[in-house]
Design a protein around this motif. Structure first.
Motif, PDB file in Angstrom:
ATOM      1  N   PHE A   1       2.008  32.651  28.923  1.00  0.00           N
ATOM      2  CA  PHE A   1       1.910  31.552  28.595  1.00  0.00           C
ATOM      3  C   PHE A   1       1.594  30.340  28.417  1.00  0.00           C
ATOM      4  N   THR A   2       1.072  29.045  27.768  1.00  0.00           N
ATOM      5  CA  THR A   2       0.823  28.334  28.198  1.00  0.00           C
ATOM      6  C   THR A   2       1.791  26.830  28.844  1.00  0.00           C
ATOM      7  N   LYS A   3       0.818  26.133  28.641  1.00  0.00           N
ATOM      8  CA  LYS A   3       1.920  24.589  29.302  1.00  0.00           C
ATOM      9  C   LYS A   3       1.881  24.015  28.141  1.00  0.00           C
ATOM     10  N   GLU A   4       1.821  23.904  26.681  1.00  0.00           N
ATOM     11  CA  GLU A   4       1.445  23.739  25.813  1.00  0.00           C
ATOM     12  C   GLU A   4       3.311  23.648  25.444  1.00  0.00           C
ATOM     13  N   ARG A   5       3.979  22.706  24.533  1.00  0.00           N
ATOM     14  CA  ARG A   5       4.758  23.177  24.110  1.00  0.00           C
ATOM     15  C   ARG A   5       5.260  24.322  23.376  1.00  0.00           C
ATOM     16  N   ASN A   6       4.602  25.505  22.760  1.00  0.00           N
ATOM     17  CA  ASN A   6       4.636  26.495  22.613  1.00  0.00           C
ATOM     18  C   ASN A   6       5.146  27.204  23.617  1.00  0.00           C
ATOM     19  N   GLU A   7       5.511  27.520  24.301  1.00  0.00           N
ATOM     20  CA  GLU A   7       6.402  29.276  24.695  1.00  0.00           C
ATOM     21  C   GLU A   7       6.385  30.134  24.336  1.00  0.00           C
ATOM     22  N   MET A   8       6.208  31.354  24.487  1.00  0.00           N
ATOM     23  CA  MET A   8       6.353  32.925  24.314  1.00  0.00           C
ATOM     24  C   MET A   8       8.143  33.384  25.168  1.00  0.00           C
ATOM     25  N   LEU A   9       8.664  33.817  23.952  1.00  0.00           N
ATOM     26  CA  LEU A   9       9.859  33.813  24.462  1.00  0.00           C
ATOM     27  C   LEU A   9      10.346  35.303  23.362  1.00  0.00           C
ATOM     28  N   LEU A  10      10.109  35.863  25.073  1.00  0.00           N
ATOM     29  CA  LEU A  10      10.560  37.891  24.485  1.00  0.00           C
ATOM     30  C   LEU A  10       9.217  38.042  23.641  1.00  0.00           C
ATOM     31  N   GLY A  11       8.214  37.897  23.505  1.00  0.00           N
ATOM     32  CA  GLY A  11       6.751  38.535  22.892  1.00  0.00           C
ATOM     33  C   GLY A  11       6.620  37.332  21.405  1.00  0.00           C
ATOM     34  N   LYS A  12       7.288  36.648  21.301  1.00  0.00           N
ATOM     35  CA  LYS A  12       7.522  35.826  20.055  1.00  0.00           C
ATOM     36  C   LYS A  12       6.953  34.496  20.372  1.00  0.00           C
ATOM     37  N   LYS A  13       6.376  33.593  19.649  1.00  0.00           N
ATOM     38  CA  LYS A  13       5.782  32.344  20.255  1.00  0.00           C
ATOM     39  C   LYS A  13       7.109  31.257  19.164  1.00  0.00           C
ATOM     40  N   ARG A  14       7.732  30.395  19.500  1.00  0.00           N
ATOM     41  CA  ARG A  14       8.723  29.906  19.793  1.00  0.00           C
ATOM     42  C   ARG A  14       8.411  27.784  19.899  1.00  0.00           C
ATOM     43  N   LYS A  15       8.147  27.349  18.678  1.00  0.00           N
ATOM     44  CA  LYS A  15       7.382  26.240  18.890  1.00  0.00           C
ATOM     45  C   LYS A  15       8.923  25.075  19.971  1.00  0.00           C
ATOM     46  N   LEU A  16       8.611  24.457  21.171  1.00  0.00           N
ATOM     47  CA  LEU A  16       9.791  23.555  21.272  1.00  0.00           C
ATOM     48  C   LEU A  16       9.488  22.350  21.644  1.00  0.00           C
ATOM     49  N   GLY A  17      10.550  21.318  21.201  1.00  0.00           N
ATOM     50  CA  GLY A  17      10.277  20.387  20.798  1.00  0.00           C
ATOM     51  C   GLY A  17       9.664  19.196  22.240  1.00  0.00           C
ATOM     52  N   ARG A  18       9.489  17.629  22.218  1.00  0.00           N
ATOM     53  CA  ARG A  18       8.579  17.038  22.986  1.00  0.00           C
ATOM     54  C   ARG A  18       9.788  17.322  24.465  1.00  0.00           C
ATOM     55  N   GLU A  19       9.350  17.326  25.466  1.00  0.00           N
ATOM     56  CA  GLU A  19       9.903  17.517  27.123  1.00  0.00           C
ATOM     57  C   GLU A  19      10.187  16.600  26.870  1.00  0.00           C
ATOM     58  N   ILE A  20      10.444  15.624  28.577  1.00  0.00           N
ATOM     59  CA  ILE A  20      11.062  14.178  28.757  1.00  0.00           C
ATOM     60  C   ILE A  20       9.671  13.530  29.423  1.00  0.00           C
ATOM     61  N   ARG A  21       9.034  13.599  30.153  1.00  0.00           N
ATOM     62  CA  ARG A  21       7.842  13.550  30.201  1.00  0.00           C
ATOM     63  C   ARG A  21       7.001  13.466  29.187  1.00  0.00           C
ATOM     64  N   GLU A  22       7.090  14.190  27.905  1.00  0.00           N
ATOM     65  CA  GLU A  22       6.379  13.394  26.209  1.00  0.00           C
ATOM     66  C   GLU A  22       6.534  12.053  25.864  1.00  0.00           C
ATOM     67  N   MET A  23       7.755  11.620  26.346  1.00  0.00           N
ATOM     68  CA  MET A  23       8.408  10.725  25.365  1.00  0.00           C
ATOM     69  C   MET A  23       8.656   9.591  25.769  1.00  0.00           C
ATOM     70  N   SER A  24       8.404   8.268  24.772  1.00  0.00           N
ATOM     71  CA  SER A  24       8.486   7.282  25.884  1.00  0.00           C
ATOM     72  C   SER A  24       9.487   6.277  24.978  1.00  0.00           C
ATOM     73  N   VAL A  25       9.919   4.705  25.002  1.00  0.00           N
ATOM     74  CA  VAL A  25      10.996   3.958  24.685  1.00  0.00           C
ATOM     75  C   VAL A  25       9.698   3.771  23.588  1.00  0.00           C
ATOM     76  N   GLY A  26      10.681   3.560  22.308  1.00  0.00           N
ATOM     77  CA  GLY A  26      10.240   2.855  21.073  1.00  0.00           C
ATOM     78  C   GLY A  26       8.733   3.932  20.017  1.00  0.00           C
ATOM     79  N   GLU A  27       9.218   5.304  20.217  1.00  0.00           N
ATOM     80  CA  GLU A  27       9.350   6.468  19.151  1.00  0.00           C
ATOM     81  C   GLU A  27      10.262   6.478  18.394  1.00  0.00           C
ATOM     82  N   LYS A  28       9.615   6.624  17.250  1.00  0.00           N
ATOM     83  CA  LYS A  28      10.865   6.758  16.267  1.00  0.00           C
ATOM     84  C   LYS A  28      11.045   7.982  15.346  1.00  0.00           C
ATOM     85  N   LEU A  29      11.227   8.124  14.594  1.00  0.00           N
ATOM     86  CA  LEU A  29      11.497   9.239  13.402  1.00  0.00           C
ATOM     87  C   LEU A  29      12.515   8.978  12.240  1.00  0.00           C
TER      88      LEU A  29
END
Length: 168
Positions: free
Chosen positions: A4-32
């Protein structure tokens, strides 16, 4: 199996899955900002999946006699644009909308292009949520969607151990 890595890419049952932004990575003003075009095929798929037979959504002869003058896009499809943007991009995969308050001040017509902007306006570490606004505009720059969302960003996953599959 890779560790496992501590990045947003997590291993789930042997397959790499990209997870979204964790709350600690988010800040006011971010836009999409996203642009979505509404096609008849999308509306027909929605109507078929939901068995929604509202003539306002697809029957030109009926809609022409209403104040809208032509068929409109179901508001739940517009809500789907917002929920999809949250699930796919901001915060991204693994997130969940807890509450939403969405208004549709103007109708959206078939073949319209909607520009959707999501913005983080508050980050609440205590309850692991972010507050986001959503604004959608049409080709004339008229507001067709406006709302406020309370979103739970993805939770950081723990490591794989022998107990992970106990529920299976």
């Amino acid at each position: 199996m890779k560790p496992f890595t501590k990045e947003r890419n997590e291993m789930l049952l042997g397959k790499k899955r990209k997870l979204g932004r964790e709350i600690r990575e988010m800040s006011v003003g971010e836009k999409l900002v996203l642009t979505e075009k509404v096609e008849d095929k999308d509306i027909l798929l929605y109507l078929g999946l939901t068995d929604d037979a509202n003539p306002l959504f697809i029957q030109h002869d009926y809609a022409s006699q209403t104040p809208y003058k032509k068929p409109i896009v179901p508001s739940i499809m517009l809500t789907g644009m917002i929920t999809s943007a949250v699930s796919r991009y901001l915060p991204g995969p693994g997130s969940h909308i807890v509450t939403q308050d969405i208004q549709f001040p103007k109708p959206v017509y078939h073949y319209a292009t909607v520009q959707l902007m999501l913005e983080v306006v508050e980050v609440n570490h205590d309850d692991h949520t972010v507050i986001m606004t959503a604004v959608g505009t049409n080709e004339k720059d008229e507001v067709v969607i406006k709302g406020k969302l309370k979103v739970c960003p993805p939770h950081r996953l723990g490591g794989m151990d022998a107990n992970v599959l106990d529920n299976f």
